[in-house]
Motif scaffolding. Structure first.
Motif, PDB file in Angstrom:
ATOM      1  N   ARG A  15       0.828  -1.220   0.000  1.00 40.04           N
ATOM      2  CA  ARG A  15       0.000   0.000   0.000  1.00 40.04           C
ATOM      3  C   ARG A  15       0.854   1.260   0.000  1.00 40.04           C
ATOM      4  O   ARG A  15       0.349   2.376  -0.047  1.00 40.04           O
ATOM      5  CB  ARG A  15      -0.903   0.017   1.227  1.00 40.04           C
ATOM      6  CG  ARG A  15      -2.323  -0.488   1.089  1.00 40.04           C
ATOM      7  CD  ARG A  15      -2.503  -1.676   0.259  1.00 40.04           C
ATOM      8  NE  ARG A  15      -3.907  -2.035   0.075  1.00 40.04           N
ATOM      9  CZ  ARG A  15      -4.314  -3.074  -0.629  1.00 40.04           C
ATOM     10  NH1 ARG A  15      -3.430  -3.860  -1.226  1.00 40.04           N
ATOM     11  NH2 ARG A  15      -5.590  -3.342  -0.764  1.00 40.04           N
ATOM     12  N   LYS A  16       2.167   1.109   0.141  1.00 40.74           N
ATOM     13  CA  LYS A  16       3.068   2.272   0.139  1.00 40.74           C
ATOM     14  C   LYS A  16       4.275   1.961  -0.741  1.00 40.74           C
ATOM     15  O   LYS A  16       4.719   0.816  -0.799  1.00 40.74           O
ATOM     16  CB  LYS A  16       3.556   2.564   1.569  1.00 40.74           C
ATOM     17  CG  LYS A  16       2.478   3.151   2.470  1.00 40.74           C
ATOM     18  CD  LYS A  16       3.025   3.360   3.874  1.00 40.74           C
ATOM     19  CE  LYS A  16       1.929   3.613   4.884  1.00 40.74           C
ATOM     20  NZ  LYS A  16       1.192   4.846   4.695  1.00 40.74           N
ATOM     21  N   ASP A  62       2.009   6.810   0.146  1.00 42.48           N
ATOM     22  CA  ASP A  62       0.800   6.000  -0.095  1.00 42.48           C
ATOM     23  C   ASP A  62       0.539   5.776  -1.580  1.00 42.48           C
ATOM     24  O   ASP A  62       0.641   6.709  -2.376  1.00 42.48           O
ATOM     25  CB  ASP A  62      -0.438   6.711   0.476  1.00 42.48           C
ATOM     26  CG  ASP A  62      -0.448   6.652   1.993  1.00 42.48           C
ATOM     27  OD1 ASP A  62       0.178   5.733   2.553  1.00 42.48           O
ATOM     28  OD2 ASP A  62      -1.085   7.533   2.611  1.00 42.48           O
ATOM     29  N   VAL A  63       0.167   4.560  -1.933  1.00 43.14           N
ATOM     30  CA  VAL A  63      -0.295   4.271  -3.294  1.00 43.14           C
ATOM     31  C   VAL A  63      -1.799   4.588  -3.317  1.00 43.14           C
ATOM     32  O   VAL A  63      -2.557   3.985  -2.558  1.00 43.14           O
ATOM     33  CB  VAL A  63      -0.084   2.777  -3.651  1.00 43.14           C
ATOM     34  CG1 VAL A  63      -0.500   2.506  -5.094  1.00 43.14           C
ATOM     35  CG2 VAL A  63       1.358   2.341  -3.404  1.00 43.14           C
ATOM     36  N   GLU A  65      -5.752   4.641  -3.917  1.00 48.90           N
ATOM     37  CA  GLU A  65      -6.692   3.526  -4.107  1.00 48.90           C
ATOM     38  C   GLU A  65      -6.997   3.302  -5.601  1.00 48.90           C
ATOM     39  O   GLU A  65      -7.044   2.164  -6.070  1.00 48.90           O
ATOM     40  CB  GLU A  65      -7.973   3.876  -3.330  1.00 48.90           C
ATOM     41  CG  GLU A  65      -8.799   2.722  -2.834  1.00 48.90           C
ATOM     42  CD  GLU A  65      -8.025   1.602  -2.116  1.00 48.90           C
ATOM     43  OE1 GLU A  65      -8.300   0.445  -2.450  1.00 48.90           O
ATOM     44  OE2 GLU A  65      -7.157   1.868  -1.250  1.00 48.90           O
ATOM     45  N   LEU A  68      -4.168   1.474  -7.173  1.00 47.15           N
ATOM     46  CA  LEU A  68      -4.168   0.056  -6.766  1.00 47.15           C
ATOM     47  C   LEU A  68      -5.178  -0.753  -7.575  1.00 47.15           C
ATOM     48  O   LEU A  68      -4.909  -1.888  -7.965  1.00 47.15           O
ATOM     49  CB  LEU A  68      -4.532  -0.056  -5.280  1.00 47.15           C
ATOM     50  CG  LEU A  68      -3.387   0.155  -4.294  1.00 47.15           C
ATOM     51  CD1 LEU A  68      -3.934   0.225  -2.872  1.00 47.15           C
ATOM     52  CD2 LEU A  68      -2.356  -0.961  -4.403  1.00 47.15           C
ATOM     53  N   LYS A  69      -6.335  -0.115  -7.822  1.00 44.64           N
ATOM     54  CA  LYS A  69      -7.393  -0.817  -8.570  1.00 44.64           C
ATOM     55  C   LYS A  69      -6.876  -1.253  -9.948  1.00 44.64           C
ATOM     56  O   LYS A  69      -7.146  -2.357 -10.397  1.00 44.64           O
ATOM     57  CB  LYS A  69      -8.593   0.122  -8.769  1.00 44.64           C
ATOM     58  CG  LYS A  69      -9.687  -0.102  -7.755  1.00 44.64           C
ATOM     59  CD  LYS A  69     -10.916   0.700  -8.149  1.00 44.64           C
ATOM     60  CE  LYS A  69     -11.529   1.247  -6.886  1.00 44.64           C
ATOM     61  NZ  LYS A  69     -12.229   2.496  -7.060  1.00 44.64           N
ATOM     62  N   SER A  72      -4.045  -3.904  -9.767  1.00 43.99           N
ATOM     63  CA  SER A  72      -4.507  -5.251  -9.403  1.00 43.99           C
ATOM     64  C   SER A  72      -4.969  -6.062 -10.620  1.00 43.99           C
ATOM     65  O   SER A  72      -5.268  -7.240 -10.492  1.00 43.99           O
ATOM     66  CB  SER A  72      -5.617  -5.172  -8.349  1.00 43.99           C
ATOM     67  OG  SER A  72      -6.782  -4.632  -8.938  1.00 43.99           O
TER      68      SER A  72
END
Ligand SMILES: Cc1ncc(COP(=O)(O)O)c(C=O)c1O
Length: 458
Positions: A15-16, A62-63, A65, A68-69, A72
């Motif tokens: 997450r980071k 921070d990455v 959100e 990240l979506k 992924s």
């Protein structure tokens, strides 16, 4: 049977990002007046949120959100034990590779293309220009721009544009535009063509074209994006090494040697930097970036201040450089044909924390073929440079009778690079050797620039 694939769940995606600028010091980039460039001066080129990241001293970032979506779609990427390659080499070494070829464009490049497109979008930017060597970066950015609804224009180095037509097809499928560089669309391109109408092009020229196209766009809604070299690119790529650390921990392994090929330094940085942190804090690890012997930036060129592009539009960066006007020989590893190097990677070389190596085109292709015939997957010509070094180290481990753990970044697949394999099998590829005179001549361009200080971070 030893486990072959070490997998993580989506919930385990880091997450980071790790920002190595918290742990090492760099010489500042310099403007035309020879003074450090203030971040605001870069505002016509990059969105301010990315400029802030470029200079951030925070160790963990921070990455978002939304990033990240998209990541992924293919992350976490598998860590794979190269059992069949180990067997073929009859080595006691255990060889692990992080497979970054599983992303939609086929390499590590979207790890930064996605956050860069996201930060541009958040900043209100509607179009991004960029350059690409082998086409991996251009296609990664076209893919990322499609995810966030941004226009994308790519200047692709002429020699690769001709060698790898399907990269353009990929960019267009994702809605991007791709033209050969040098082009007649920019002053930098026209100047390069006037100097040599037959030029194979270079990343340096293509970068100049893409910057010029961005800053001359009158809407004010266009920015430029770089796929390597800069600090924020290295930052985004650390997701590779952070995932790898979790994967190795699951099986109780830790690397003795880490290897990545290096063009501008980003996939190497991605796998290595989280471990460089450990090395700075006392862990013993050998860390090798591997470049082409035909473009020997770290192994043969000095640490100097030089421009990142041929026309001299970028600030002066403290890095190993063959000279910004250097046009590297047309090796098939187009993504490694760059005259400079990431300032962070260069600084780590200067401090002796990492040790650069060079591999020839023929040794690299031989290594790639052995990998394909053992592990099955066909690597990109760039990745083959890392493989040549992995094989050397595995053989050394055998000679020394040592059970070393070798980790390397499998930066991309070579399914759009099969022309390189065809030429290799036909005996049409050669090694390029640069003479000392050529090297000295190309470095004259920065002779009168200021010299970086030799900083020791600790
Ligand atoms: C598959 C692959 N590996 C490596 C590289 C080299 O770039 P970098 O040094 O930034 O990782 C490229 C560049 O295009 C690439 O396409």
């Amino acid at each position: 049977m030893a486990a072959r694939k070490i997998l993580l769940s989506e919930a385990e995606i880091p997450r980071k990002w790790y920002n190595i600028l918290a742990d090492i010091k760099l010489n500042p980039p310099l403007g035309p007046d020879g003074k450090p460039v203030q971040p605001e001066a870069l505002a016509p080129v990059f969105p301010m949120n990315l400029i802030e990241q470029e200079v951030s001293p925070e160790r963990w970032i921070d990455v978002p959100e939304d990033v990240l979506k998209v990541l992924s779609i293919w992350r976490p990427s598998p860590l794979i034990r190269a059992l069949s390659l180990e067997k073929a080499l009859d080595t006691p070494a255990r060889i692990y590779f992080k497979n970054e070829g599983v992303s939609p464009p086929g390499s590590h490049k979207p790890n930064t293309a996605v956050p860069q497109a996201y930060y541009n979008k958040v900043f209100g930017i509607e179009k991004i220009t960029t350059e690409t060597g082998a086409g991996q970066w251009g296609s990664a950015l076209a893919f990322a721009c499609a995810q966030f609804g941004i226009e994308c224009k790519v200047f692709m180095v002429r020699v690769s544009f001709d060698q790898k037509p399907y990269r353009k097809s990929m960019m267009e499928t994702w809605g991007g535009k791709c033209i050969a560089s040098p082009s007649t669309e920019t002053k930098a391109g026209r100047d390069a063509l006037e100097k040599d109408p037959e030029t194979p092009g270079s990343l340096g020229i293509a970068i100049s074209e893409a910057i010029e196209a961005a800053v001359s766009d009158e809407t004010g809604k266009t920015r430029y994006s770089l796929g390597s070299v800069l600090n924020h690119v290295m930052l985004h790529q650390t997701i590779i090494g952070l995932e790898t650390k979790k994967q190795l921990k699951k099986i109780g392994e830790y690397p003795d040697i880490i290897i990545g090929c290096a063009g501008g330094g980003s996939n190497f940085a991605g796998i290595a930097f989280p471990f460089v942190y450990d090395k700075i804090n006392g862990q013993e690890i050998e860390i090798y970036p591997v470049e082409p012997a035909a473009c020997p930036t770290m192994t043969k060129a000095p640490f100097a201040y030089d421009h990142g592009d041929t026309a001299g539009y970028t600030p002066l960066l403290p890095m190993h450089s063959l000279g910004h006007a250097f046009v590297p020989p047309p090796v098939h590893a187009g993504g490694l044909r760059y005259h400079g190097m990431s300032p962070i990677v260069s600084q780590l070389v200067v401090e002796g924390i990492i040790e650069p190596k060079a591999a020839t085109q023929l040794d690299s292709m031989a290594a790639g073929v052995l990998f394909a015939r053992t592990e099955g997957m066909i690597p990109a010509p760039e990745t083959n440079h890392a493989l040549a070094c992995v094989i050397d180290e595995a053989i050394k481990a055998k000679e020394e009778g040592k059970e070393k753990v070798i980790l390397f970044n499998w930066s991309g697949h070579g399914l759009i690079d099969l022309v390189a394999y065809d030429k290799y099998f036909a005996g049409d590829l050669q090694n390029f050797v640069l003479s000392e005179e050529e090297l000295l001549r190309s470095q004259k361009v920065f002779e009168n620039f200021p010299k970086p200080q030799l900083i020791k971070s600790r």
